[in-house]
Design a protein around this motif. Structure first.
Motif, PDB file in Angstrom:
ATOM      1  N   VAL A 345       0.841  -1.199   0.000  1.00  0.00           N
ATOM      2  CA  VAL A 345       0.000   0.000   0.000  1.00  0.00           C
ATOM      3  C   VAL A 345       0.874   1.246   0.000  1.00  0.00           C
ATOM      4  N   LYS A 346       1.935   1.192   0.800  1.00  0.00           N
ATOM      5  CA  LYS A 346       2.852   2.334   0.868  1.00  0.00           C
ATOM      6  C   LYS A 346       3.444   2.606  -0.517  1.00  0.00           C
ATOM      7  N   LEU A 347       3.799   1.530  -1.213  1.00  0.00           N
ATOM      8  CA  LEU A 347       4.406   1.667  -2.535  1.00  0.00           C
ATOM      9  C   LEU A 347       3.436   2.331  -3.524  1.00  0.00           C
ATOM     10  N   VAL A 348       2.211   1.794  -3.614  1.00  0.00           N
ATOM     11  CA  VAL A 348       1.313   2.280  -4.673  1.00  0.00           C
ATOM     12  C   VAL A 348       0.634   3.606  -4.331  1.00  0.00           C
ATOM     13  N   THR A 349       0.761   4.060  -3.072  1.00  0.00           N
ATOM     14  CA  THR A 349       0.213   5.380  -2.763  1.00  0.00           C
ATOM     15  C   THR A 349       1.318   6.431  -2.708  1.00  0.00           C
ATOM     16  N   GLY A 350       2.536   6.031  -3.040  1.00  0.00           N
ATOM     17  CA  GLY A 350       3.648   6.980  -3.100  1.00  0.00           C
ATOM     18  C   GLY A 350       3.494   7.909  -4.300  1.00  0.00           C
ATOM     19  N   ALA A 351       4.098   9.094  -4.210  1.00  0.00           N
ATOM     20  CA  ALA A 351       3.897  10.121  -5.242  1.00  0.00           C
ATOM     21  C   ALA A 351       4.318   9.623  -6.628  1.00  0.00           C
ATOM     22  N   GLU A 352       5.475   9.004  -6.681  1.00  0.00           N
ATOM     23  CA  GLU A 352       6.007   8.603  -7.990  1.00  0.00           C
ATOM     24  C   GLU A 352       5.078   7.601  -8.667  1.00  0.00           C
ATOM     25  N   GLN A 353       4.682   6.570  -7.901  1.00  0.00           N
ATOM     26  CA  GLN A 353       3.785   5.537  -8.436  1.00  0.00           C
ATOM     27  C   GLN A 353       2.438   6.127  -8.842  1.00  0.00           C
TER      28      GLN A 353
END
Lengths: 449, 328
Positions: A345-353
């Motif tokens: 979840v942290k990965l896909v809600t990060g700005a870049e992603q």
């Protein structure tokens, strides 16, 4: 030589094992932390009908990024429709096994919350998924009934706005998009004639109608559902419905065929230039419009905030135009890969992603920094993001899906009247009374839990 | 060892000697052979049926789904609620009317098509294959095609528009009921056609010749020779067809969406919406049980008809029935 059949069997067993591992391995070894459980973490998302190939690539890329971050793999599972997803959720909730991570529609999140089958996010969990601060505040309002009882992490935002045909607008001498619904009707009349209509509305859509009614009712000052009480039989709601039907029956700014249109058909009418405005549409319409006759000749604006028949917002009215719409991510509480799920979840809600996701699929970011970047880079998306920042949440109750269905049903049962040119007030009143009764009953059941 | 080896040939030899199952004692039938099939039936039919009945007696919804075994028992409350709403009664009526009407429409169509392709002509094989197309199409495909054709500016309205008639809305309002009946008629008449065709094969050539010799007209032949032969197959077709119309979920769901317009809110649609859209599985199960009761009426008629049929065929039937009762 391994035969094809045994290879397939191995694959099958593999996925079966993955499922069993995901649900039954909590024995003694798991310690928590991404080193403890090695996944794969299973993620359930909506299958993209528009971009199947790009979605596959997104799966591969995201899995690679996740592997780099955590050393664990991720498996994507897709569902074809909302009904399909509900079935998967229903079976998973009953059996206590299934995907670890779910992408849930915002209006479905209250029902998912009511099943108590998803992880409630405390401070520790919020921190693990990147913190509440990274999100646009409005997108957090459908995460849970209160700040401390959230189950959904905002993933994608799909606010509703209005598309208008800039060429037809300037031809009719209209300089700016309307800011009150009466203005919209006036503009619509100017834009109607010669087979062309002012406004495209999908009266036969499964979702659009209740969103219009919800919007008008809120602008009139009636929240439909509040504190366990439904107020659907209120005169304000009747007025909302009549205004919604009136675009076609009274004002004549909608094609009479629209009584049988779903959202894509209404959009097609706008995309052909047969209708000059399309309210209740959003970023997902852009790919269609970019490949249509109106390419380069349309723009978005937030929908008007002053309800039909009023010159300013009535006292108690809310300037609501769009529901908090999009997807939340929830983590199943039966999951044994929770730490990995948080990391995902942290990965896909990060700005870049999130920026990358918007560029591929058109859904807007919930991540505030990503939203800022997208708004700065796109003239089209700016007004939609502006509408999204002012989005108003729908009532967070397990009874909402019943209320929503009841609101839709009023339109479904009124469509024949609509097609024949007028919705009789008495018929509407009795349909509203029925919707009120079933919604109130659902709220009572929710209240007794 | 030798005894067991010797036994089978003897019993195998017996039936041809005395004919029929006369010598066999019912008690010695290898009923255990039914066991695997029986077990399967229990798993596939009995367990879900019992589950459905249990679910209809508890308040199983989004709040109790997770701990579904602990869902509170509410007795007949779900049944009371489903009838108190009035929607179930309405759906019962719509389902029954839809099932019976569609069957009535498909019967003459199927019989006519079977008669038309009874005698050989050039292209008969092609015609017979074409007749089956609506029947072999999956319901979902049929519904999607018709949904497209029946749009306000779809093909159907274009055609009748060229005749100067305004087609109007087919998928909205009170006309939806007739849309559903017509589309299902289109999709299901080949079933009647198939059974009629089978029935027609049974008619001996002599019957036709005798009628021709007596100078019977075309209508008289149909009325007094052909139709009496078709009575059995058509009765069967009517009952099975009515059952499948009442059970049809895909067609109304794809044609009209959910929630359904009231004129086409058939029981399967109402049950679906209640169970899967509002998560009220208990209430939905109660509705499903009510559906089963509705289905049971034509089913009992059918079972009774089948028994009467075998009864009429010859002497063994009543005895078999008696024996069956004895075993049961």
């Amino acid at each position: 030589m391994i035969s094809r059949r045994s290879a397939i069997a191995a694959l099958g067993t593999g996925s079966l094992l993955a499922v069993t591992a995901a649900c039954g391995s909590s024995g003694g070894a798991s310690k928590g932390g991404s080193g403890g459980s090695k996944g794969p973490v299973t993620v359930l998302v909506l299958k993209s009908a528009q971009y199947p190939d790009q979605q596959k690539k997104w799966f591969t890329d995201t899995a690679a990024a996740f592997m780099k971050e955590t050393g664990a793999s991720v498996k994507f599972q897709t569902f074809a429709s909302g009904a399909d997803e509900q079935k998967i959720i229903q079976t998973s909730v009953v059996s206590g096994q299934g995907p670890d991570v779910y992408a849930l529609g915002t209006t479905f999140t209250p029902v998912a919350y009511a099943t108590k089958a998803f992880v409630t996010l405390g401070d520790k969990e919020w921190e693990a998924v990147g913190g509440r601060d990274r999100f646009t505040p409005a997108t957090l309002s459908m995460s849970g009934p209160s700040k401390t009882e959230a189950v959904g992490v905002p993933f994608l935002s799909r606010p509703f706005a209005m598309a208008y045909n800039t060429e037809l607008f300037s031809a009719a001498g209209i300089t700016a998009p309307p800011t009150t619904w009466d203005e919209l009707v006036e503009d619509g009349k100017k834009l109607t004639g010669g087979g062309q209509h002012g406004v495209a509305i999908g009266y036969a859509d499964n979702f659009d109608p209740w969103k219009f009614v919800w919007m008008f009712a809120n602008q009139y000052g009636d929240p439909l559902v509040a504190k366990g009480k439904a107020s659907i039989d209120d005169p304000a709601v009747e007025r909302a419905y009549q205004a919604y039907f009136g675009f076609l029956t009274q004002d004549g700014i909608v094609d009479p065929d629209a009584a049988g249109w779903s959202n894509p058909q209404a959009l097609a009418s706008f995309a052909d230039g047969r209708s000059a405005m399309m309210p209740m549409t959003g970023p997902t319409a852009i790919p269609t419009l970019e490949g249509s006759a109106v390419k380069g000749k349309y723009a978005f604006a937030p929908m008007p905030t002053v309800p039909p028949g009023e010159s300013s917002l009535p006292s108690g009215g809310k300037p609501a135009t769009t529901i908090v719409s999009g997807d939340n991510i929830a983590i199943a509480d039966y999951s044994d890969n929770k730490e990995l799920a948080y990391a995902f979840v942290k990965l896909v809600t990060g700005a870049e992603q999130q920026v990358a996701y918007t560029k591929i699929f058109g859904d807007l970011p919930t991540n505030a920094a990503a939203a800022k970047e997208i708004a700065a880079g796109s003239k089209l998306l700016g007004p939609i993001l502006e509408a999204g920042a002012g989005a108003v949440p729908t009532p967070f109750t397990g009874a909402w899906s019943e209320a929503q269905l009841a609101l839709t049903n009023v339109v479904v049962q009124s469509r024949s009247d609509l097609a024949s040119g007028a919705v009789p007030p008495d018929a509407l009143k009795s349909r509203l009374a029925e919707a009120q009764a079933s919604s109130q009953q659902a709220l009572d059941r929710a209240g007794s839990q | 060892m030798t005894e067991t080896l010797g036994a089978p040939p003897a019993s195998r030899g017996a039936p041809p000697a005395s004919g029929g199952g006369e010598v066999r004692h019912p008690g010695r039938r290898p009923l255990w052979l039914l066991l695997p099939g029986g077990l399967l039936m229990v798993v596939v039919i009995a367990v879900p049926a019992v589950m459905a009945i249990w679910m209809s007696l508890v308040a199983l919804d989004q709040y109790s789904l997770r701990d579904w075994l602990g869902a509170p028992f509410v007795g007949a409350a779900n049944y009371v609620e489903s009838f108190a709403q009035g929607r179930v009664l309405h759906a019962l009526w719509v389902s029954a009317a839809f099932g019976v009407l569609t069957t009535l429409l498909t019967l003459p169509l199927g019989v006519a098509a079977a008669l038309a392709t009874q005698t050989a002509f050039r292209g008969r094989a092609l015609a017979r294959s074409l007749f089956l197309v609506p029947y072999v199409l999956p319901s979902f495909v049929t519904a999607t095609i018709w949904r497209t054709l029946l749009q306000p500016s779809g093909a159907v309205n274009n055609v009748i528009g060229s005749l100067g008639v305004d087609g109007g809305q087919w998928l909205v309002g009170s006309r939806t009921f007739w849309t559903l009946v017509l589309v299902d008629t289109w999709a299901s008449w080949p079933f009647v056609y198939l059974l009629s065709l089978a029935g027609l094969q049974v008619i001996e050539r002599e019957a036709h010749e005798a009628a021709a010799l007596d100078g019977a007209s075309w209508w008289q032949k149909l009325r007094y020779v052909v139709l009496p032969y078709l009575r059995g197959p058509l009765a069967l077709a009517a009952i099975i067809a009515t059952l499948s119309h009442i059970n049809n979920f895909t067609l109304p769901y794809v044609l009209f969406g959910s929630p359904a317009p009231r004129p086409v809110e058939v029981l399967p649609m109402l049950t679906y919406s209640t169970s899967f859209e509002t998560f009220r599985f208990g209430l939905g199960s109660a509705m499903a049980i009510v559906s089963v009761l509705l289905i049971l009426i034509p089913l009992l008629v059918y079972l009774r008809a089948v028994r009467l049929d075998t009864g009429g065929d010859g002497a063994p039937a009543p005895r078999a029935a008696a024996a069956g009762r004895g075993v049961g």
